[in-house]
Design a protein around this motif. Structure first.
Motif, PDB file in Angstrom:
ATOM      1  N   GLN A  79       0.826  -1.201   0.000  1.00 46.34           N
ATOM      2  CA  GLN A  79       0.000   0.000   0.000  1.00 46.34           C
ATOM      3  C   GLN A  79       0.867   1.261   0.000  1.00 46.34           C
ATOM      4  O   GLN A  79       1.851   1.325   0.741  1.00 46.34           O
ATOM      5  N   PRO A  80       0.514   2.283  -0.831  1.00 44.97           N
ATOM      6  CA  PRO A  80       1.255   3.546  -0.760  1.00 44.97           C
ATOM      7  C   PRO A  80       0.988   4.231   0.577  1.00 44.97           C
ATOM      8  O   PRO A  80      -0.134   4.184   1.096  1.00 44.97           O
ATOM      9  N   ARG A  81       2.015   4.859   1.143  1.00 47.71           N
ATOM     10  CA  ARG A  81       1.870   5.549   2.423  1.00 47.71           C
ATOM     11  C   ARG A  81       2.290   6.999   2.256  1.00 47.71           C
ATOM     12  O   ARG A  81       3.326   7.303   1.648  1.00 47.71           O
ATOM     13  N   TYR A  82       1.460   7.888   2.813  1.00 46.37           N
ATOM     14  CA  TYR A  82       1.733   9.329   2.719  1.00 46.37           C
ATOM     15  C   TYR A  82       1.605   9.971   4.103  1.00 46.37           C
ATOM     16  O   TYR A  82       0.870   9.485   4.968  1.00 46.37           O
ATOM     17  N   SER A  83       2.294  11.084   4.261  1.00 41.54           N
ATOM     18  CA  SER A  83       2.122  11.912   5.450  1.00 41.54           C
ATOM     19  C   SER A  83       2.565  13.322   5.096  1.00 41.54           C
ATOM     20  O   SER A  83       3.522  13.500   4.325  1.00 41.54           O
ATOM     21  N   HIS A  84       1.854  14.324   5.614  1.00 38.77           N
ATOM     22  CA  HIS A  84       2.191  15.725   5.337  1.00 38.77           C
ATOM     23  C   HIS A  84       2.235  15.999   3.833  1.00 38.77           C
ATOM     24  O   HIS A  84       3.011  16.839   3.359  1.00 38.77           O
ATOM     25  N   GLY A  85       1.412  15.280   3.060  1.00 40.85           N
ATOM     26  CA  GLY A  85       1.378  15.497   1.612  1.00 40.85           C
ATOM     27  C   GLY A  85       2.572  14.920   0.882  1.00 40.85           C
ATOM     28  O   GLY A  85       2.763  15.206  -0.315  1.00 40.85           O
ATOM     29  N   GLN A  86       3.399  14.087   1.534  1.00 41.74           N
ATOM     30  CA  GLN A  86       4.596  13.500   0.936  1.00 41.74           C
ATOM     31  C   GLN A  86       4.533  11.978   1.026  1.00 41.74           C
ATOM     32  O   GLN A  86       4.020  11.415   2.007  1.00 41.74           O
ATOM     33  N   ARG A  87       5.115  11.314   0.024  1.00 41.62           N
ATOM     34  CA  ARG A  87       5.192   9.864   0.065  1.00 41.62           C
ATOM     35  C   ARG A  87       6.251   9.417   1.082  1.00 41.62           C
ATOM     36  O   ARG A  87       7.340  10.016   1.151  1.00 41.62           O
ATOM     37  N   ILE A  88       5.952   8.382   1.849  1.00 41.31           N
ATOM     38  CA  ILE A  88       6.949   7.731   2.698  1.00 41.31           C
ATOM     39  C   ILE A  88       7.590   6.644   1.843  1.00 41.31           C
ATOM     40  O   ILE A  88       6.926   5.687   1.434  1.00 41.31           O
ATOM     41  N   THR A  89       8.878   6.806   1.547  1.00 37.60           N
ATOM     42  CA  THR A  89       9.545   5.915   0.600  1.00 37.60           C
ATOM     43  C   THR A  89      10.364   4.865   1.349  1.00 37.60           C
ATOM     44  O   THR A  89      11.551   5.080   1.663  1.00 37.60           O
ATOM     45  N   ASP A  90       9.722   3.712   1.635  1.00 37.33           N
ATOM     46  CA  ASP A  90      10.466   2.607   2.235  1.00 37.33           C
ATOM     47  C   ASP A  90      11.203   1.849   1.127  1.00 37.33           C
ATOM     48  O   ASP A  90      11.199   2.261  -0.037  1.00 37.33           O
ATOM     49  N   GLU A  91      11.822   0.737   1.461  1.00 37.83           N
ATOM     50  CA  GLU A  91      12.635   0.012   0.479  1.00 37.83           C
ATOM     51  C   GLU A  91      11.806  -0.443  -0.711  1.00 37.83           C
ATOM     52  O   GLU A  91      12.243  -0.355  -1.865  1.00 37.83           O
ATOM     53  N   VAL A  92      10.611  -0.961  -0.438  1.00 38.49           N
ATOM     54  CA  VAL A  92       9.759  -1.439  -1.534  1.00 38.49           C
ATOM     55  C   VAL A  92       9.348  -0.265  -2.418  1.00 38.49           C
ATOM     56  O   VAL A  92       9.396  -0.346  -3.658  1.00 38.49           O
ATOM     57  N   ALA A  93       8.955   0.852  -1.813  1.00 38.56           N
ATOM     58  CA  ALA A  93       8.530   2.028  -2.586  1.00 38.56           C
ATOM     59  C   ALA A  93       9.696   2.590  -3.404  1.00 38.56           C
ATOM     60  O   ALA A  93       9.515   3.045  -4.539  1.00 38.56           O
ATOM     61  N   LEU A  94      10.924   2.533  -2.841  1.00 40.45           N
ATOM     62  CA  LEU A  94      12.089   3.025  -3.582  1.00 40.45           C
ATOM     63  C   LEU A  94      12.355   2.156  -4.807  1.00 40.45           C
ATOM     64  O   LEU A  94      12.642   2.674  -5.895  1.00 40.45           O
ATOM     65  N   ASP A  95      12.241   0.835  -4.630  1.00 42.14           N
ATOM     66  CA  ASP A  95      12.395  -0.064  -5.782  1.00 42.14           C
ATOM     67  C   ASP A  95      11.349   0.232  -6.843  1.00 42.14           C
ATOM     68  O   ASP A  95      11.654   0.282  -8.045  1.00 42.14           O
ATOM     69  N   CYS A  96      10.119   0.444  -6.408  1.00 44.78           N
ATOM     70  CA  CYS A  96       9.028   0.738  -7.347  1.00 44.78           C
ATOM     71  C   CYS A  96       9.267   2.069  -8.059  1.00 44.78           C
ATOM     72  O   CYS A  96       8.999   2.202  -9.262  1.00 44.78           O
ATOM     73  N   ALA A  97       9.782   3.051  -7.320  1.00 45.59           N
ATOM     74  CA  ALA A  97      10.064   4.354  -7.924  1.00 45.59           C
ATOM     75  C   ALA A  97      11.144   4.232  -8.980  1.00 45.59           C
ATOM     76  O   ALA A  97      11.049   4.837 -10.066  1.00 45.59           O
ATOM     77  N   GLN A  98      12.176   3.450  -8.699  1.00 43.04           N
ATOM     78  CA  GLN A  98      13.259   3.274  -9.677  1.00 43.04           C
ATOM     79  C   GLN A  98      12.757   2.560 -10.926  1.00 43.04           C
ATOM     80  O   GLN A  98      13.109   2.926 -12.051  1.00 43.04           O
ATOM     81  N   GLU A  99      11.917   1.541 -10.743  1.00 43.93           N
ATOM     82  CA  GLU A  99      11.351   0.830 -11.892  1.00 43.93           C
ATOM     83  C   GLU A  99      10.461   1.760 -12.719  1.00 43.93           C
ATOM     84  O   GLU A  99      10.531   1.769 -13.954  1.00 43.93           O
ATOM     85  N   ALA A 100       9.623   2.528 -12.020  1.00 40.89           N
ATOM     86  CA  ALA A 100       8.706   3.442 -12.717  1.00 40.89           C
ATOM     87  C   ALA A 100       9.482   4.514 -13.478  1.00 40.89           C
ATOM     88  O   ALA A 100       9.169   4.844 -14.625  1.00 40.89           O
ATOM     89  N   ALA A 101      10.533   5.069 -12.838  1.00 44.05           N
ATOM     90  CA  ALA A 101      11.323   6.114 -13.489  1.00 44.05           C
ATOM     91  C   ALA A 101      12.018   5.576 -14.733  1.00 44.05           C
ATOM     92  O   ALA A 101      12.054   6.240 -15.780  1.00 44.05           O
ATOM     93  N   GLY A 102      12.577   4.366 -14.638  1.00 49.23           N
ATOM     94  CA  GLY A 102      13.245   3.779 -15.797  1.00 49.23           C
ATOM     95  C   GLY A 102      12.296   3.573 -16.955  1.00 49.23           C
ATOM     96  O   GLY A 102      12.616   3.882 -18.114  1.00 49.23           O
ATOM     97  N   GLN A 103      11.116   3.052 -16.658  1.00 52.31           N
ATOM     98  CA  GLN A 103      10.116   2.823 -17.711  1.00 52.31           C
ATOM     99  C   GLN A 103       9.667   4.144 -18.333  1.00 52.31           C
ATOM    100  O   GLN A 103       9.548   4.264 -19.561  1.00 52.31           O
ATOM    101  N   LEU A 104       9.434   5.164 -17.493  1.00 52.94           N
ATOM    102  CA  LEU A 104       8.965   6.456 -18.009  1.00 52.94           C
ATOM    103  C   LEU A 104      10.023   7.142 -18.853  1.00 52.94           C
ATOM    104  O   LEU A 104       9.713   7.740 -19.888  1.00 52.94           O
ATOM    105  N   ARG A 105      11.267   7.075 -18.433  1.00 56.93           N
ATOM    106  CA  ARG A 105      12.332   7.673 -19.240  1.00 56.93           C
ATOM    107  C   ARG A 105      12.381   7.011 -20.612  1.00 56.93           C
ATOM    108  O   ARG A 105      12.556   7.683 -21.629  1.00 56.93           O
ATOM    109  N   PHE A 106      12.235   5.698 -20.647  1.00 54.35           N
ATOM    110  CA  PHE A 106      12.218   4.973 -21.920  1.00 54.35           C
ATOM    111  C   PHE A 106      11.059   5.473 -22.789  1.00 54.35           C
ATOM    112  O   PHE A 106      11.234   5.757 -23.979  1.00 54.35           O
ATOM    113  N   GLU A 107       9.869   5.591 -22.216  1.00 55.07           N
ATOM    114  CA  GLU A 107       8.689   6.021 -22.973  1.00 55.07           C
ATOM    115  C   GLU A 107       8.840   7.465 -23.472  1.00 55.07           C
ATOM    116  O   GLU A 107       8.466   7.793 -24.603  1.00 55.07           O
TER     117      GLU A 107
END
Length: 448
Positions: A79-107
């Motif tokens: 589940q995505p977690r937020y506080s104070h309008g910001q994402r809490i980036t744990d290890e799983v979320a960081l991995d997901c962010a890196q995967e998403a960024a790589g895919q988006l840069r390619f697109e």
């Protein structure tokens, strides 16, 4: 059909030409939310950015990836977690962010590489450069909440970005930053775009967002009485922020507004909030006078001043249509160049939207106001009245006691502003000798 197209295309193209000239060589930072890409808008956004770059604008594109990260998290049962309008980036979320960024840069790189014949991208060559231009630090712990690998911008590699821009490339930035020890931090797209715009002292910061802009009455529902506020001075934007609640979601009125205010307070003169849902939003905002979104501006866009030699072309372009339909007496470029010191102009965002000339007759204590012209794009907004007041002020400073106009079509406008009709014999002798009796212009006088 082609005749109709030509009839509409030519004046339209001429009307955008001043903005093309004005923006050439300027630097724009464009922040695009991940929702725009998820909604299938990437191809059209890339096309518009390529077109803007082809007209000489240097572009930095910062992409968001909120929905893409959440989609990656969902596939991992997280589940995505937020506080104070910001994402809490744990290890799983960081991995997901890196995967998403790589895919988006390619697109995104693929979108800028398209060049099919008979499409807007045909013949376009957009080189995309991305890299580790952002140094970041951890956001840390706020009110007991550990944000883990969520970070904030610490430093922008201005020299590196400028070198890339000067080489003719479009700079693409993902919302990631790296620490000197090699740690990766997930950043907010809005903060990256704002920080980069400030560091570069960009000419514009544009957010392509989920919201259509700010309404005249923020927080109230959309209606004809609550349209988009297309231009908000910085002082008013600050006051608006003070009244609005602290943002928690990107759709909150103050979410993008606070970044626009931050940018304007630190040297970026114009910041914009635009709807990605509107096709061509970037083009409409950059190359059309009123735009379609909200612009926060840290300068008085409107400049009411005496004309100089650089204004001759703009004055000619403004008055030419009115000379053709007989509203104004024709004046040559030579006439305007000779008399340029007599002109007052109203300039808005680098484009002349109104003008008038003042020809004094000191022996008679009066002066003629001539060639009062307001662009059709801004008629009804009080520009004519502003120029009239400035001309009256100039006449008073000369020690004159009245001004007069000769008109065949706009006598009622002048009468409403204190002018009185008089017989042409009233005119000073020097002006009376040049009076065109065939034109039968009405003479109106205003005492100062």
């Amino acid at each position: 059909m082609s005749t109709v197209f030509n009839f509409t295309f030519v004046p339209w193209f001429r009307s955008v030409a001043p903005y093309i000239h004005m923006h050439r060589g300027k630097t724009f930072v464009v922040g695009v939310v991940g929702e725009a890409i998820a909604a299938g808008k990437l191809a059209s956004i890339a096309t518009d950015l390529a077109l803007i770059q082809s007209m000489g604008v240097k572009l930095v594109l910062v992409h968001g990836f909120r929905p893409q990260i959440n989609e990656q998290l969902a596939t991992k049962g997280h589940q995505p977690r937020y506080s104070h309008g910001q994402r809490i980036t744990d290890e799983v979320a960081l991995d997901c962010a890196q995967e998403a960024a790589g895919q988006l840069r390619f697109e995104i790189e693929a979108a800028f590489s398209q060049g099919l014949p008979n499409t807007p991208m045909a013949g376009a060559t957009v080189r995309v450069i991305s890299g580790n231009f952002i140094t970041a630090r951890p956001l840390g712990i706020i009110d007991g909440v550990d944000f883990k690998s969520t970070g904030v911008v610490r430093k922008v590699d201005v020299a590196g970005i400028r070198r890339s821009l000067d080489s003719g490339a479009l700079v693409l930035l993902s919302p990631f930053g790296f620490s000197p020890t090699g740690e990766a931090f997930n950043l907010a797209m809005e903060e990256v775009a704002t920080s980069v715009a400030v560091a570069l002292q960009a000419d514009k910061l544009l957010f392509l967002t989920e919201t259509p802009g700010l309404r005249m009455h923020p927080g109230e529902p959309e209606s004809d009485d609550n349209p988009i506020d297309t231009e908000v001075p910085l002082a008013e934007a600050r006051a608006m922020l003070a009244r609005l609640p602290k943002p928690e979601r990107p759709t909150d009125d103050s979410f993008y507004l606070r970044h626009c205010v931050d940018a304007c307070e630190h040297g970026v003169e114009r910041s914009h909030i635009l709807p990605y849902a509107r096709d061509g939003a970037l083009l409409l905002e950059v190359y059309v006078h009123d735009g379609i979104g909200t612009m926060v501006v840290d300068e008085k866009l409107e400049s009411l001043r005496e004309a100089d030699a650089d204004d001759v072309g703009g004055i000619l372009q403004l008055i030419e249509p009115f000379e053709k339909d007989g509203t104004l007496v024709k004046r040559s470029r030579t006439d305007i160049e000779r008399d340029i010191g007599n002109y007052t102009v109203l300039e808005h965002d680098g484009v002349i939207f109104a003008c008038a000339a003042l020809y004094p007759y000191p022996d008679a204590g009066t002066a003629e106001m001539a060639a009062l012209t307001v662009s059709p794009q801004s008629q009804g907004q009080g520009d004519g009245e502003k120029v009239l007041k400035r001309v009256e002020q100039r006449a008073r400073l000369m020690g004159l006691t009245s001004i007069f106009v000769l008109t065949t079509r706009t006598m009622h406008w002048f009468i409403k502003r204190g002018f009185q009709p008089v017989d042409p014999d009233w005119l000073p002798d020097a002006r009376k000798r040049k009076y065109n009796w065939d034109r039968r212009s009405q003479v109106l006088v205003k005492e100062l």
